[in-house]
Design an enzyme around this catalytic site. Structure first.
Site, short mmCIF file in Angstrom:
data_model
loop_
_atom_site.label_atom_id
_atom_site.label_comp_id
_atom_site.label_asym_id
_atom_site.label_seq_id
_atom_site.Cartn_x
_atom_site.Cartn_y
_atom_site.Cartn_z
N THR A 15 0.85 -1.20 0.00
CA THR A 15 0.00 0.00 0.00
C THR A 15 0.88 1.25 0.00
O THR A 15 0.63 2.21 -0.75
CB THR A 15 -0.92 0.01 1.25
OG1 THR A 15 -1.66 -1.18 1.26
CG2 THR A 15 -1.84 1.21 1.26
N SER B 277 2.10 -8.68 -2.11
CA SER B 277 0.70 -8.22 -2.16
C SER B 277 -0.30 -9.36 -2.36
O SER B 277 -1.19 -9.27 -3.19
CB SER B 277 0.56 -7.20 -3.30
OG SER B 277 -0.66 -6.52 -3.17
N CYS C 102 -5.52 -12.95 4.16
CA CYS C 102 -6.80 -13.23 4.82
C CYS C 102 -7.59 -14.31 4.07
O CYS C 102 -8.51 -14.90 4.64
CB CYS C 102 -7.63 -11.95 4.92
SG CYS C 102 -6.67 -10.58 5.61
N PRO D 292 14.26 9.41 12.70
CA PRO D 292 13.18 10.11 11.98
C PRO D 292 13.00 9.68 10.53
O PRO D 292 11.89 9.82 10.00
CB PRO D 292 13.60 11.58 12.06
CG PRO D 292 14.58 11.67 13.18
CD PRO D 292 15.23 10.33 13.31
N ASN D 293 14.05 9.16 9.88
CA ASN D 293 13.86 8.74 8.49
C ASN D 293 13.56 7.24 8.38
O ASN D 293 13.53 6.70 7.29
CB ASN D 293 15.08 9.11 7.63
CG ASN D 293 16.33 8.38 8.08
OD1 ASN D 293 16.41 7.95 9.23
ND2 ASN D 293 17.29 8.21 7.18
N ALA E 157 7.81 2.78 10.54
CA ALA E 157 7.33 1.39 10.64
C ALA E 157 5.81 1.39 10.65
O ALA E 157 5.18 2.32 11.18
CB ALA E 157 7.88 0.72 11.89
N ASP F 70 1.57 -4.84 11.35
CA ASP F 70 1.55 -5.74 12.51
C ASP F 70 2.77 -5.58 13.41
O ASP F 70 2.75 -5.99 14.58
CB ASP F 70 1.54 -7.21 12.04
CG ASP F 70 0.21 -7.62 11.43
OD1 ASP F 70 -0.70 -6.76 11.38
OD2 ASP F 70 0.08 -8.79 11.00
N TYR G 196 -33.73 1.97 6.27
CA TYR G 196 -34.67 0.94 6.70
C TYR G 196 -35.64 0.51 5.60
O TYR G 196 -36.25 1.35 4.93
CB TYR G 196 -35.49 1.41 7.92
CG TYR G 196 -36.76 0.60 8.07
CD1 TYR G 196 -36.69 -0.75 8.39
CD2 TYR G 196 -38.01 1.16 7.82
CE1 TYR G 196 -37.84 -1.53 8.47
CE2 TYR G 196 -39.17 0.39 7.90
CZ TYR G 196 -39.07 -0.96 8.22
OH TYR G 196 -40.19 -1.72 8.28
C1 LIG Z 1 -4.33 -16.58 7.54
C2 LIG Z 1 -4.51 -15.14 7.88
C3 LIG Z 1 -5.78 -14.62 7.86
C4 LIG Z 1 -5.95 -13.27 8.19
N1 LIG Z 1 -7.23 -12.78 8.17
C5 LIG Z 1 -7.42 -11.48 8.47
C6 LIG Z 1 -8.71 -10.91 8.41
O1 LIG Z 1 -9.67 -11.57 8.05
N2 LIG Z 1 -8.86 -9.61 8.76
C7 LIG Z 1 -7.81 -8.83 9.16
O2 LIG Z 1 -8.00 -7.66 9.46
N3 LIG Z 1 -6.57 -9.35 9.20
C8 LIG Z 1 -6.34 -10.63 8.87
N4 LIG Z 1 -5.08 -11.14 8.90
C9 LIG Z 1 -3.99 -10.26 9.34
C10 LIG Z 1 -3.51 -9.39 8.23
O3 LIG Z 1 -3.20 -10.17 7.14
C11 LIG Z 1 -2.32 -8.61 8.72
O4 LIG Z 1 -2.72 -7.78 9.77
C12 LIG Z 1 -1.69 -7.75 7.66
O5 LIG Z 1 -1.33 -8.51 6.56
C13 LIG Z 1 -0.46 -7.05 8.23
O6 LIG Z 1 0.20 -6.35 7.23
P1 LIG Z 1 1.76 -6.11 7.34
O7 LIG Z 1 2.16 -5.33 6.16
O8 LIG Z 1 2.10 -5.58 8.66
O9 LIG Z 1 2.39 -7.55 7.27
P2 LIG Z 1 2.23 -8.67 6.19
O10 LIG Z 1 1.05 -8.42 5.33
O11 LIG Z 1 2.25 -9.96 6.92
O12 LIG Z 1 3.52 -8.54 5.30
C14 LIG Z 1 4.78 -8.73 5.84
C15 LIG Z 1 5.71 -9.15 4.74
O13 LIG Z 1 7.00 -8.84 5.15
C16 LIG Z 1 7.89 -9.81 4.66
N5 LIG Z 1 9.12 -9.78 5.46
C17 LIG Z 1 9.25 -10.01 6.78
N6 LIG Z 1 10.52 -9.89 7.17
C18 LIG Z 1 11.21 -9.56 6.07
C19 LIG Z 1 12.58 -9.31 5.82
N7 LIG Z 1 13.49 -9.34 6.79
N8 LIG Z 1 12.97 -9.03 4.57
C20 LIG Z 1 12.07 -9.00 3.57
N9 LIG Z 1 10.78 -9.23 3.74
C21 LIG Z 1 10.35 -9.50 4.98
C22 LIG Z 1 7.09 -11.09 4.82
O14 LIG Z 1 7.59 -12.08 3.94
C23 LIG Z 1 5.71 -10.64 4.47
O15 LIG Z 1 5.41 -10.91 3.13
C24 LIG Z 1 -4.86 -12.46 8.55
C25 LIG Z 1 -3.58 -12.99 8.55
C26 LIG Z 1 -3.39 -14.32 8.21
C27 LIG Z 1 -2.03 -14.89 8.20
#
Ligand SMILES: Cc1cc2nc3c(=O)[nH]c(=O)nc-3n(C[C@H](O)[C@H](O)[C@H](O)COP(=O)(O)OP(=O)(O)OC[C@H]3O[C@@H](n4cnc5c(N)ncnc54)[C@H](O)[C@@H]3O)c2cc1C
Length: 823
Positions: free
Chosen positions: A16, A40, A44, A277-278, A281, A284, A426
């Site tokens: 995003t 991407s 979920c 500052p640069n 995060a 999750d 409604y």
């Molecule tokens: C099975 C499942 C079902 C889910 N269902 C829901 C739902 O229904 N509703 C909801 O709100 N949320 C849901 N979630 C949670 C949601 O997917 C996460 O909250 C969201 O994806 C978090 O986004 P993010 O960018 O923080 O991490 P992510 O989308 O997890 O992306 C993190 C990425 O970082 C990469 N990465 C990590 N470390 C490194 C590194 N050192 N170098 C390079 N790449 C790295 C990983 O490979 C990963 O692809 C679900 C999660 C899972 C696993």
């Protein structure tokens, strides 16, 4: 000047941010790293591909590396594991897991969106348990799917009852597997409070998933084929999913001395900046402020990750923006149920010592008369400042809509009573003119303005122990679905006439099925000077909260819903009770059952899942038999056979039996009643009828005395002003039980005086006292409404405990009677 921006993590937050960055600035160099093959993707959706609901694996790939590069002019590098961040030199070290190459990439701005990783505790035997998996990404999903295909999996075990665990449970069930779920705490889905989660527990059991709560996995044995739980219980399994939680993927940040906070999530300010500052995060991996109470927390959900992804791009491009915090709005599907919540739950509020008020309601998702309506179990928390602290809902339809409306109201600071003023769309198929969200506002308004006092379900057992006065204002047939122990039944429509049965010096606790009639009853009582408290959410909330887990041995022959075909020649009745709120479905069953022949079957459909348990207890208490009790789509479908439970004696809860005997015996199959028509208003005949009735009641019979024509004089107690013919009748007729004449030898009233004096000498109670005592014994006094009309007799004239009915009431009671007198 063009900037060089690196992003680590290419899924929800990272992808995003990357696309928004490009849309805001065409010149910046933007490099997106992900250690996996896919960027991407729809994490979920992973469980639903495993279960087969999502058919095409490709549809999970929201974007491909090539697509993203071409469409957005980004430099997307998959298989690129960022192994080190150097905040001083502003570089990231990247290891290409395909080529083996390692290199440093410099940055002006860095965004960390590494997400979270599944917690895998060190459990004995785990290393040999090759049948054990976690689920976070596409390769995890592929492995699980392949293992099922290759290993003839029959039984799967889920460890952990959070979102992912529950979704996997449902999808494994969809594949036809036997499923068992082990959860360390007392409930699944921790964002809900216990009594709300109990509805999920019941639904999970309905689908023959075995649930082991308050228990954890202690050890794998037999290469993961046997699980030993902390309780010592042993479970056989073909495969196991570990879904006991996730933890921020913070290794890079930790090594780079980026400041960590709550549960080692990265600390950021409102501009999503770390202590560098640069370096930003998002997602999750970060700590956020809880929007409701301001506490520091970590809420790993897709909405916050996406929102932060967009905001961080804005902030980097100098657009004033900030992330205020997270409310934790979430939704999940648990079989036919939807469970959604927003804000804090009671557990969180208690942990933080935040005072709160609770409302439980059970409205229909749409107009009850329109096909397809189903109940929503809705809970709201608010404080003395009228701030909405959180809401939870469980049901089949319209659940997330209500939570989303409340979430919106919370986000913009609406006060709890303002929920009633939100104008919501409604029409009968969608809602009610008073939407459930509006209803919450009305209930809150009544509480805030002291029009009602409530007590919660978890205090009810204490009240029972303390022998508090608990009044059940439901109708008697509703008792067959259960009741609060030691509560006394006074149906709401009798309450005004039976106030004399209630103590004025004690608090009266009232309840009904869902809280509404309880509220009405509490107004009747409060207006009469009683101290009254309504049990919030009624019996339904209490009953759901008291659900006991029912695990069954796995069977390969799944019981199918009865097709309704009948083994005898009697036509099977089809009854549609969908859209009816409890007790509506049970009432409908009873009404149809009353007209059916012994042995005849009824297939009844209800959209209220509580009906599944209710029909079992109703049948048990009424001598009928439930042949099947299944789920079909969004409905419960039960097949009930009339009378077939009566071949074995009806095991009725003795307290319930007594309660029914004291009220209305319509449910009794046994002919243990006595009925009497009191037609005459003569003292001697009235005395005789009372003596016989009292004797019969003392012998355990359920007695109904039906007073008609002159017999109504026996029941007169108060004088009432009348006009016309009614006034004439009044002048000619005795004004009450102590003024009745003798049938013969009355001698201008002398005979009746002589009899009364003889009675006194012989310690026989006068007639008014006999009537009172008969009432105390539970004898039912029914005044014939038709003859009251003819003779101008008014309700206000008669004893308050008198019930009113016509010949149908009388004939109904004679059905259950083997003694029938006409006096
Ligand atoms: C099975 C499942 C079902 C889910 N269902 C829901 C739902 O229904 N509703 C909801 O709100 N949320 C849901 N979630 C949670 C949601 O997917 C996460 O909250 C969201 O994806 C978090 O986004 P993010 O960018 O923080 O991490 P992510 O989308 O997890 O992306 C993190 C990425 O970082 C990469 N990465 C990590 N470390 C490194 C590194 N050192 N170098 C390079 N790449 C790295 C990983 O490979 C990963 O692809 C679900 C999660 C899972 C696993």
């Amino acid at each position: 000047m063009a900037k060089k921006i690196l992003i680590i993590g290419g899924v929800a937050g990272g992808a995003t941010a990357a696309t928004r960055l490009r849309r805001l600035n065409e010149d910046d160099e933007i490099i997106l790293f992900d250690k996996g093959e896919y960027i991407s993707f729809a994490n979920c959706g992973l469980p639903y591909y495993i279960g087969g609901t999502i058919k095409e694996r490709d549809s999970l790939m929201v974007q491909t590396v090539e697509g993203m590069e071409k469409q957005y002019g980004l430099d997307v590098r998959n298989f690129s594991d960022a192994t080190k961040i150097d905040p001083e030199k502003n570089t990231v070290t990247v290891h290409n897991t395909q080529s083996g190459e390692t290199y440093d990439e410099s940055f002006d701005e860095l965004i960390i969106s590494t997400g979270a990783k599944p917690i895998v505790p060190k459990i004995k035997g785990l290393a040999d348990a090759k049948n054990t998996f976690t689920l976070r990404n596409i390769p995890d999903m592929d492995q699980i799917k392949k293992y099922i295909a290759d290993h003839n999996v029959q039984t799967a075990t889920i460890i952990g009852g959070g979102f992912i665990g529950l979704e996997m449970m449902e999808n494994f069930k969809q594949l036809g597997l036997n499923v068992q779920l082990v959860e360390m705490s007392s409930q699944v889905m921790p964002n809900l409070d216990f009594e709300m989660a109990q509805q999920l527990h019941s639904q999970i059991n309905l689908h023959n998933v075995n649930l082991y709560l308050n228990d954890g996995l202690a050890e794998f044995q037999n290469d993961g084929k046997k699980l030993i739980l902390q309780s010592g219980k042993e479970l056989e399994t073909d495969m196991t999913i570990l879904s006991i939680g996730i933890t921020p993927a913070n290794d890079l940040a930790k090594d780079a001395k980026i400041e960590l906070g709550f549960k080692n999530a990265i600390k950021v300010n409102k501009q999503l900046q770390t202590n560098y500052p640069n370096i930003y995060a998002i997602g999750d991996v970060i700590q956020v402020n809880n929007l409701v109470d301001g506490s520091e927390t970590n809420i790993p959900l897709a909405w916050p990750a996406n929102r932060q992804g967009r905001l961080v791009a804005d902030i980097i491009n100098g657009i004033p923006a900030e992330y205020p915090g997270t409310q934790g709005t979430s939704v999940a599907k648990v079989f036919e149920l939807t469970a959604a919540s927003t804000g804090d739950n009671e557990k969180t509020l208690q942990r933080q010592n935040i005072p709160y008020h609770v409302i439980h309601i059970h409205p229909n998702s749409s107009a009850g008369y329109y096909p397809g309506a189903s109940p929503i179990n809705l809970k709201l928390l608010y404080n003395d400042d009228k701030q909405i602290l959180g809401a939870q809902a469980v049901g089949t339809k319209g659940v997330e809509k209500r939570i989303d409306v409340i979430s919106t109201a919370m986000r913009f600071g609406a006060k709890v009573d303002e929920l009633s003023s939100i104008e919501l769309s409604y029409a009968p198929p969608y809602s009610s003119a008073k939407d459930p969200v509006n209803m919450l506002g009305y209930v809150a308004d009544n509480e805030i303005n002291h029009r009602t006092k409530t007590i919660e379900w978890d205090q009810v057992d204490r009240l029972v122990d303390e022998k508090a006065t608990i009044i059940d204002v439901r109708n008697d047939f509703e008792l067959t679905t259960g009741k609060i122990p030691s509560s006394k039944l006074i149906p709401l429509n009798q309450l005004r006439d039976r106030l004399n049965e209630l103590p004025k010096d004690k608090t009266i606790y009232v309840y009904c099925q869902v809280g509404l009639r309880g509220y009405n009853a509490s107004r009747v009582l409060a207006n009469d000077g009683f101290d009254v408290v309504n049990i919030d959410g009624g019996f339904k909330t209490y009953k759901i909260a008291k659900y006991e887990i029912k695990n069954k041995p796995f069977s390969k022959n799944k019981v199918k819903t009865s097709s309704g075909s009948s083994s005898n020649n009697l036509k099977t009745l089809q009854v549609d009770a969908c859209g009816l709120q409890c007790p509506g479905p049970i009432l409908k069953v009873k009404q149809h059952m009353d007209k059916m022949d012994d042995g005849q079957k009824m297939v009844v459909k209800a959209s209220d899942f509580g009906f599944s348990a209710d029909i079992e207890s109703w049948a048990k208490n009424t001598g009928n038999k439930v042949l099947s009790n299944d789920i079909d789509g969004d409905t419960v479908v039960a097949t009930v056979q009339k009378g077939q439970g009566a071949s074995t004696p009806v095991k009725q809860d003795p307290e319930l039996a007594a309660e029914l005997a004291l009220n209305d015996g319509q449910l009794h199959e046994t002919k243990e009643g006595a009925t009497m028509v009191v037609f005459d208003g003569d003292l001697d005949k009235a005395l005789a009828s009372l003596i016989i009735a009292t004797g019969a009641a003392a012998m355990g019979k359920k007695v109904t005395m039906f007073f008609t024509f002159w017999g109504l004089n026996v029941l007169k107690k108060n004088k009432v002003k009348k006009h016309g013919v009614a006034k004439m009748f009044d002048m000619m007729l005795p004004s009450g039980a102590d003024k009745l004449p003798l049938s013969t030898m009355n001698m201008g009233g002398l005979g009746s005086k002589m009899i009364k004096s003889v009675m006194k000498k012989n310690n026989v109670d006068p007639l008014p006292v006999m009537i009172r005592k008969a009432n105390d014994l539970g004898i039912k006094f029914v005044a014939c409404t038709m003859s009251m009309g003819l003779m101008g007799v008014k309700k206000e004239e008669l004893y308050s405990f008198v019930e009113y009915g016509g010949v149908a009431t009388y004939l109904g009671d004679t059905e259950n009677s083997n003694l029938n007198l006409f006096i």
